[in-house]
Motif scaffolding. Sequence first.
Motif, PDB file in Angstrom:
ATOM      1  N   UNK A   1      -7.056   5.129  -6.318  1.00 35.67           N
ATOM      2  CA  UNK A   1      -5.631   5.370  -6.499  1.00 35.67           C
ATOM      3  C   UNK A   1      -4.933   4.144  -7.071  1.00 35.67           C
ATOM      4  N   UNK A   2      -5.129   2.983  -6.448  1.00 32.56           N
ATOM      5  CA  UNK A   2      -4.522   1.736  -6.913  1.00 32.56           C
ATOM      6  C   UNK A   2      -5.152   0.595  -6.119  1.00 32.56           C
TER       7      UNK A   2
ATOM      8  N   UNK B   1      -9.345  -8.138  -3.444  1.00 34.21           N
ATOM      9  CA  UNK B   1      -8.383  -7.063  -3.650  1.00 34.21           C
ATOM     10  C   UNK B   1      -8.682  -5.953  -2.656  1.00 34.21           C
ATOM     11  N   UNK B   2      -7.633  -5.290  -2.226  1.00 35.66           N
ATOM     12  CA  UNK B   2      -7.785  -4.091  -1.409  1.00 35.66           C
ATOM     13  C   UNK B   2      -7.567  -2.874  -2.298  1.00 35.66           C
ATOM     14  N   UNK B   3      -8.569  -2.025  -2.364  1.00 30.16           N
ATOM     15  CA  UNK B   3      -8.557  -0.846  -3.235  1.00 30.16           C
ATOM     16  C   UNK B   3      -8.308   0.390  -2.377  1.00 30.16           C
ATOM     17  N   UNK B   4      -7.334   1.185  -2.783  1.00 25.93           N
ATOM     18  CA  UNK B   4      -7.010   2.433  -2.083  1.00 25.93           C
ATOM     19  C   UNK B   4      -7.792   3.560  -2.749  1.00 25.93           C
ATOM     20  N   UNK B   5      -8.630   4.211  -1.979  1.00 29.35           N
ATOM     21  CA  UNK B   5      -9.461   5.310  -2.469  1.00 29.35           C
ATOM     22  C   UNK B   5      -9.017   6.618  -1.827  1.00 29.35           C
ATOM     23  N   UNK B   6      -9.190   7.699  -2.563  1.00 29.34           N
ATOM     24  CA  UNK B   6      -8.787   9.031  -2.094  1.00 29.34           C
ATOM     25  C   UNK B   6      -9.960   9.976  -2.291  1.00 29.34           C
ATOM     26  N   UNK B   7     -10.190  10.822  -1.303  1.00 31.14           N
ATOM     27  CA  UNK B   7     -11.242  11.835  -1.384  1.00 31.14           C
ATOM     28  C   UNK B   7     -10.647  13.113  -1.978  1.00 31.14           C
ATOM     29  N   UNK B   8     -10.943  13.453  -3.225  1.00 28.87           N
ATOM     30  CA  UNK B   8     -10.320  14.642  -3.839  1.00 28.87           C
ATOM     31  C   UNK B   8     -10.822  15.961  -3.272  1.00 28.87           C
ATOM     32  N   UNK B   9     -11.931  15.934  -2.516  1.00 23.53           N
ATOM     33  CA  UNK B   9     -12.480  17.164  -1.951  1.00 23.53           C
ATOM     34  C   UNK B   9     -12.076  17.389  -0.499  1.00 23.53           C
TER      35      UNK B   9
ATOM     36  N   UNK C   1       0.822  -1.209   0.000  1.00 21.32           N
ATOM     37  CA  UNK C   1       0.000   0.000   0.000  1.00 21.32           C
ATOM     38  C   UNK C   1       0.855   1.258   0.000  1.00 21.32           C
ATOM     39  N   UNK C   2       1.948   1.243   0.760  1.00 18.48           N
ATOM     40  CA  UNK C   2       2.821   2.408   0.781  1.00 18.48           C
ATOM     41  C   UNK C   2       3.533   2.602  -0.557  1.00 18.48           C
ATOM     42  N   UNK C   3       3.863   1.509  -1.222  1.00 17.12           N
ATOM     43  CA  UNK C   3       4.473   1.627  -2.547  1.00 17.12           C
ATOM     44  C   UNK C   3       3.533   2.279  -3.553  1.00 17.12           C
ATOM     45  N   UNK C   4       2.245   2.020  -3.405  1.00 20.59           N
ATOM     46  CA  UNK C   4       1.259   2.550  -4.341  1.00 20.59           C
ATOM     47  C   UNK C   4       0.766   3.944  -3.967  1.00 20.59           C
ATOM     48  N   UNK C   5       1.256   4.509  -2.855  1.00 20.16           N
ATOM     49  CA  UNK C   5       0.911   5.880  -2.514  1.00 20.16           C
ATOM     50  C   UNK C   5       0.027   6.054  -1.304  1.00 20.16           C
ATOM     51  N   UNK C   6      -0.247   4.991  -0.564  1.00 20.16           N
ATOM     52  CA  UNK C   6      -1.119   5.109   0.615  1.00 20.16           C
ATOM     53  C   UNK C   6      -0.407   5.845   1.742  1.00 20.16           C
ATOM     54  N   UNK C   7      -1.182   6.648   2.484  1.00 22.06           N
ATOM     55  CA  UNK C   7      -0.691   7.325   3.683  1.00 22.06           C
ATOM     56  C   UNK C   7      -1.750   7.204   4.775  1.00 22.06           C
TER      57      UNK C   7
END
Length: 233
Positions: free
Chosen positions: A152-153, A166-174, A86-92
């Motif tokens: 995100x990925x 699969x675990x999907x990483x989602x981001x809130x753009x707002x 997850x960290x490789x794909x951009x998770x924080x």
Amino acid sequence: MAEEAKSAPKKERKVKASDETPAATPVPAAAVKKGGPAKGMYHYIGEAWKDIESDDMKQLMWQRMIDWRKEGTFVRVEKPLRLDKARQLGYKAKQGFVVVRVKVRKGGLRKHRIRKGRKPKRKGILKITMKKNIQRIGEERCSKKYPNLEVLASYWVGEDGRHKWFEVILVDPNHPVIKSDPKINWICSSKHTHRAIRGLTPAGKKGRGLVRSRGSGAEKVRPSLRAHNRKGT
């Protein structure tokens, strides 16, 4: 006699000194650095997922499959199961990031055998597969389930005979935290709207042939197969 008395303690001291010297010798610095730099936590997490057939991982995955089969298609989790991936794909671990475990069916699209008169090769039973991979389908379904978030990925976390997870990483753009982060606020642009459905995620780009297709023979892959009348395959 006086000479013997003086020499006896000296022999005892020599014996004691020789017994203590091996344990007291310091380890040279070259021997410590011989194995390379020290490994971190993420390294050992990745090594454990590489050896999925080990006894410890088999037991964990067995219990996970039992629990996950009872759950729904979309399950929001607090923390990623594969933190290194997850960290490789951009998770924080901050506000605005959401992780969802998605369940997708497994296998090809094999159809029932036709009982009417027809040539065997015209029945269309075998070799009928989707152009999209299972991971990309899971990302698209997750994007439709959470329309206010952007994908995100994603990464694989398990499978059995009928399903894949699969675990999907989602981001809130707002979210204001995402907007103020210079490393992730690029996803707030309108160019990345519905990026999972448009094939802009890592799994989507791999399915479109944009990852491992370079050089001669890949001239018609970019910008898309549709732009070249589907002649890139």
